[in-house]
Design a protein around this motif. Structure first.
Motif, PDB file in Angstrom:
ATOM      1  N   THR A  60       0.795  -1.229   0.000  1.00 26.99           N
ATOM      2  CA  THR A  60       0.000   0.000   0.000  1.00 26.99           C
ATOM      3  C   THR A  60       0.830   1.284   0.000  1.00 26.99           C
ATOM      4  OG1 THR A  60      -0.164  -0.039   2.407  1.00 26.99           O
ATOM      5  CG2 THR A  60      -1.932  -1.133   1.167  1.00 26.99           C
ATOM      6  N   CYS A  61       2.166   1.169  -0.077  1.00 28.80           N
ATOM      7  CA  CYS A  61       3.009   2.360   0.011  1.00 28.80           C
ATOM      8  C   CYS A  61       4.204   2.249  -0.951  1.00 28.80           C
ATOM      9  CB  CYS A  61       3.521   2.522   1.441  1.00 28.80           C
ATOM     10  SG  CYS A  61       4.485   4.011   1.730  1.00 28.80           S
ATOM     11  N   ALA A  62       4.463   3.321  -1.689  1.00 24.84           N
ATOM     12  CA  ALA A  62       5.626   3.353  -2.588  1.00 24.84           C
ATOM     13  C   ALA A  62       6.846   3.747  -1.757  1.00 24.84           C
ATOM     14  CB  ALA A  62       5.394   4.338  -3.716  1.00 24.84           C
ATOM     15  N   ASP A  63       7.389   2.790  -1.028  1.00 24.03           N
ATOM     16  CA  ASP A  63       8.496   3.072  -0.110  1.00 24.03           C
ATOM     17  C   ASP A  63       9.766   2.282  -0.431  1.00 24.03           C
ATOM     18  OD1 ASP A  63       7.723   0.531   0.624  1.00 24.03           O
ATOM     19  OD2 ASP A  63       7.037   1.097   2.624  1.00 24.03           O
ATOM     20  N   GLY A  64       9.739   1.471  -1.492  1.00 21.47           N
ATOM     21  CA  GLY A  64      10.913   0.687  -1.859  1.00 21.47           C
ATOM     22  C   GLY A  64      11.053  -0.627  -1.109  1.00 21.47           C
ATOM     23  N   TRP A  65      10.131  -0.912  -0.205  1.00 27.16           N
ATOM     24  CA  TRP A  65      10.175  -2.166   0.556  1.00 27.16           C
ATOM     25  C   TRP A  65       9.197  -3.180  -0.028  1.00 27.16           C
ATOM     26  CZ3 TRP A  65      13.854  -2.905   4.057  1.00 27.16           C
ATOM     27  CH2 TRP A  65      14.424  -1.799   4.669  1.00 27.16           C
ATOM     28  N   ASP A  66       9.518  -4.463   0.159  1.00 31.47           N
ATOM     29  CA  ASP A  66       8.566  -5.537  -0.106  1.00 31.47           C
ATOM     30  C   ASP A  66       7.630  -5.602   1.099  1.00 31.47           C
ATOM     31  OD1 ASP A  66      10.028  -6.283  -2.435  1.00 31.47           O
ATOM     32  OD2 ASP A  66      11.418  -7.440  -1.180  1.00 31.47           O
ATOM     33  N   VAL A  67       6.523  -6.320   0.956  1.00 34.04           N
ATOM     34  CA  VAL A  67       5.623  -6.490   2.095  1.00 34.04           C
ATOM     35  C   VAL A  67       5.488  -7.968   2.425  1.00 34.04           C
ATOM     36  CG1 VAL A  67       4.396  -4.312   1.779  1.00 34.04           C
ATOM     37  CG2 VAL A  67       3.545  -6.360   0.643  1.00 34.04           C
ATOM     38  N   VAL A  68       5.163  -8.232   3.681  1.00 33.61           N
ATOM     39  CA  VAL A  68       5.146  -9.609   4.173  1.00 33.61           C
ATOM     40  C   VAL A  68       3.979  -9.808   5.140  1.00 33.61           C
ATOM     41  CG1 VAL A  68       6.754  -9.040   6.053  1.00 33.61           C
ATOM     42  CG2 VAL A  68       6.573 -11.413   5.256  1.00 33.61           C
ATOM     43  N   MET A  69       3.469 -11.035   5.158  1.00 31.87           N
ATOM     44  CA  MET A  69       2.422 -11.414   6.108  1.00 31.87           C
ATOM     45  C   MET A  69       2.849 -12.707   6.800  1.00 31.87           C
ATOM     46  SD  MET A  69      -1.751 -11.774   5.641  1.00 31.87           S
ATOM     47  CE  MET A  69      -1.647 -12.553   4.063  1.00 31.87           C
ATOM     48  N   LYS A  70       2.821 -12.684   8.133  1.00 27.98           N
ATOM     49  CA  LYS A  70       3.068 -13.897   8.914  1.00 27.98           C
ATOM     50  C   LYS A  70       1.719 -14.538   9.202  1.00 27.98           C
ATOM     51  CE  LYS A  70       5.237 -11.965  12.392  1.00 27.98           C
ATOM     52  NZ  LYS A  70       6.024 -11.760  13.620  1.00 27.98           N
ATOM     53  N   VAL A  71       1.689 -15.887   9.146  1.00 31.05           N
ATOM     54  CA  VAL A  71       0.449 -16.628   9.351  1.00 31.05           C
ATOM     55  C   VAL A  71       0.679 -17.720  10.401  1.00 31.05           C
ATOM     56  CG1 VAL A  71      -1.329 -18.057   8.259  1.00 31.05           C
ATOM     57  CG2 VAL A  71      -0.207 -16.234   6.944  1.00 31.05           C
ATOM     58  N   ASP A  72      -0.187 -17.749  11.402  1.00 31.52           N
ATOM     59  CA  ASP A  72      -0.158 -18.798  12.425  1.00 31.52           C
ATOM     60  C   ASP A  72      -1.507 -19.504  12.400  1.00 31.52           C
ATOM     61  OD1 ASP A  72       0.658 -20.416  14.513  1.00 31.52           O
ATOM     62  OD2 ASP A  72       0.438 -18.881  16.051  1.00 31.52           O
ATOM     63  N   VAL A  73      -1.484 -20.798  12.155  1.00 34.13           N
ATOM     64  CA  VAL A  73      -2.700 -21.602  12.044  1.00 34.13           C
ATOM     65  C   VAL A  73      -2.819 -22.478  13.292  1.00 34.13           C
ATOM     66  CG1 VAL A  73      -3.911 -23.324  10.647  1.00 34.13           C
ATOM     67  CG2 VAL A  73      -2.459 -21.616   9.540  1.00 34.13           C
ATOM     68  N   TYR A  82       5.146 -18.654  14.042  1.00 31.77           N
ATOM     69  CA  TYR A  82       4.149 -18.663  12.979  1.00 31.77           C
ATOM     70  C   TYR A  82       4.394 -19.890  12.119  1.00 31.77           C
ATOM     71  CZ  TYR A  82       8.143 -16.876  10.468  1.00 31.77           C
ATOM     72  OH  TYR A  82       9.389 -16.749   9.928  1.00 31.77           O
ATOM     73  N   ASP A  83       3.413 -20.243  11.311  1.00 29.97           N
ATOM     74  CA  ASP A  83       3.524 -21.425  10.458  1.00 29.97           C
ATOM     75  C   ASP A  83       4.177 -21.141   9.105  1.00 29.97           C
ATOM     76  OD1 ASP A  83       2.276 -23.642  11.992  1.00 29.97           O
ATOM     77  OD2 ASP A  83       0.620 -22.218  12.071  1.00 29.97           O
ATOM     78  N   PHE A  84       3.888 -19.989   8.523  1.00 28.54           N
ATOM     79  CA  PHE A  84       4.505 -19.632   7.242  1.00 28.54           C
ATOM     80  C   PHE A  84       4.359 -18.132   7.007  1.00 28.54           C
ATOM     81  CE2 PHE A  84       0.135 -20.770   6.242  1.00 28.54           C
ATOM     82  CZ  PHE A  84      -0.268 -19.809   5.329  1.00 28.54           C
ATOM     83  N   SER A  85       5.106 -17.643   6.027  1.00 28.15           N
ATOM     84  CA  SER A  85       5.009 -16.232   5.651  1.00 28.15           C
ATOM     85  C   SER A  85       4.706 -16.128   4.162  1.00 28.15           C
ATOM     86  CB  SER A  85       6.302 -15.482   5.990  1.00 28.15           C
ATOM     87  OG  SER A  85       7.387 -16.044   5.290  1.00 28.15           O
TER      88      SER A  85
END
Length: 133
Positions: A60-73, A82-85
């Motif tokens: 959502t932002c033009a900041d030069g970074w990648d984005v990531v989501m951590k998931v815990d099931v 967490y289980d995966f990203s």
């Protein structure tokens, strides 16, 4: 008068049928990653969509970074693990969609942040949220 009585009986029978049907506990979860830039409210938006067990991660932002989501099931990890990203390296406005399959009633928690996918380093995780498949 008989029309109203018959209509009431039909409505009552429908309500009893509805009350006896199995409950669907599915709930979605939406999270936002902190921003590294003052001109963006968030770096990322992560969504767990319970219907079909979809994960959506948007930059959502033009900041030069990648984005990531951590998931815990569930069963959840007590050590903050967490289980995966999921990584999205597509840049601002891009969304990465990932589909999984879980049994109905399985809990899923997500957190969104930003980082560098190539090194695996990350930061800026906002508050997490949990949903139910």
């Amino acid at each position: 008068m008989n029309k109203f009585r018959v209509g009431g009986v039909v409505a009552a029978a429908a309500m009893i049928g509805f009350a006896g049907s199995p409950a669907f506990a599915q709930t979605n979860a939406t999270v936002y990653g902190e921003s590294a830039r003052p001109n963006c409210a968030h770096s990322s938006k992560g969504v767990f969509e319970a219907e079909g067990e979809w994960f959506h991660l948007t930059d959502t932002c033009a900041d030069g970074w990648d984005v990531v989501m951590k998931v815990d099931v569930a069963p959840y990890r007590s050590d903050g693990g967490y289980d995966f990203s999921i990584w999205n390296t597509g840049g601002r406005g891009s969304t990465k969609d990932v589909n999984k399959a879980y049994d109905e009633g399985t809990g899923v928690c997500v957190w969104a942040g930003y980082g560098e996918a190539s090194s695996g380093e990350w930061a800026g995780f906002g508050p997490g949220s949990c949903g139910v498949a």
